[in-house]
Design an enzyme around this catalytic site. Structure first.
Site, PDB file in Angstrom:
ATOM      1  CE1 TYR A  47       5.444   1.706  -6.118  1.00 50.67           C
ATOM      2  CE2 TYR A  47       2.885   1.202  -4.553  1.00 50.67           C
ATOM      3  CZ  TYR A  47       4.317   2.046  -4.863  1.00 50.67           C
ATOM      4  OH  TYR A  47       3.375   2.863  -4.578  1.00 50.67           O
ATOM      5  NE  ARG A  85      -0.421   6.073   0.672  1.00 52.18           N
ATOM      6  CZ  ARG A  85       0.584   6.601  -0.002  1.00 52.18           C
ATOM      7  NH1 ARG A  85       1.545   5.710  -0.061  1.00 52.18           N
ATOM      8  NH2 ARG A  85       1.410   7.948   0.202  1.00 52.18           N
ATOM      9  CG  HIS A  88       3.070   8.227  -2.870  1.00 58.52           C
ATOM     10  ND1 HIS A  88       1.607   7.419  -4.030  1.00 58.52           N
ATOM     11  CD2 HIS A  88       4.162   7.238  -2.639  1.00 58.52           C
ATOM     12  CE1 HIS A  88       1.851   6.233  -3.427  1.00 58.52           C
ATOM     13  NE2 HIS A  88       2.953   5.542  -3.433  1.00 58.52           N
TER      14      HIS A  88
END
Length: 144
Positions: A47, A85, A88
């Site tokens: 991020y 992951r 999303h």
């Protein structure tokens, strides 16, 4: 580089009345490959916490009919501990300055959803691709 993605929908209260001026906040990891077989060879995905641009983050207020829409690039999957992951998008809904919901949206058909402890079928977005490959989907939020 990445796949263009537009998500739109409604923010309503539990009586299905639209909420005007609700703030929909989103953030997600950098776009990268979403193919499971390519994840192990892709660059690390993270991020943006430090740049002035704070890429792949944004806020928008719903209109008078409770509608929102945002355009971004489809996020990639990333390694979390020893597992990957699924792709999303994180979402927070704010009403009158009060945080009402924090959740994540996932993409229908992502094979990593089955092994993700936070993913739920009710949080999956179905997308369709246009002739250029750009994706669009819809998701409605109901908050108390």
């Amino acid at each position: 580089a990445g796949t263009s993605l537009t998500i739109s929908g409604l923010v309503t209260d539990t009586d299905c009345a639209p909420i005007s001026g609700a703030v929909v906040e989103i953030w997600h990891a950098y776009p990268t490959t979403t193919a499971v077989e390519d994840l192990q060879t892709s660059d690390s995905v993270d991020y943006d916490h430090t740049s002035e641009e704070m890429e792949y983050r944004g806020q928008m207020a719903t209109d008078d009919e409770g509608r929102y829409s945002f355009h971004t690039l489809k996020p990639g999957g990333y390694l979390n501990g020893s597992t990957f992951r699924p792709s999303h998008i994180h979402v927070k809904i704010w009403v009158d300055g009060e945080e009402k919901l924090t959740t994540q949206l996932y993409f229908e058909g992502d094979p990593l959803i089955a092994t993700d402890p936070w993913a739920k079928q009710a949080l999956e977005v179905s997308t369709i691709a246009d002739a250029s490959g750009a994706l669009s989907g819809s998701f409605d939020f109901s908050v108390t």
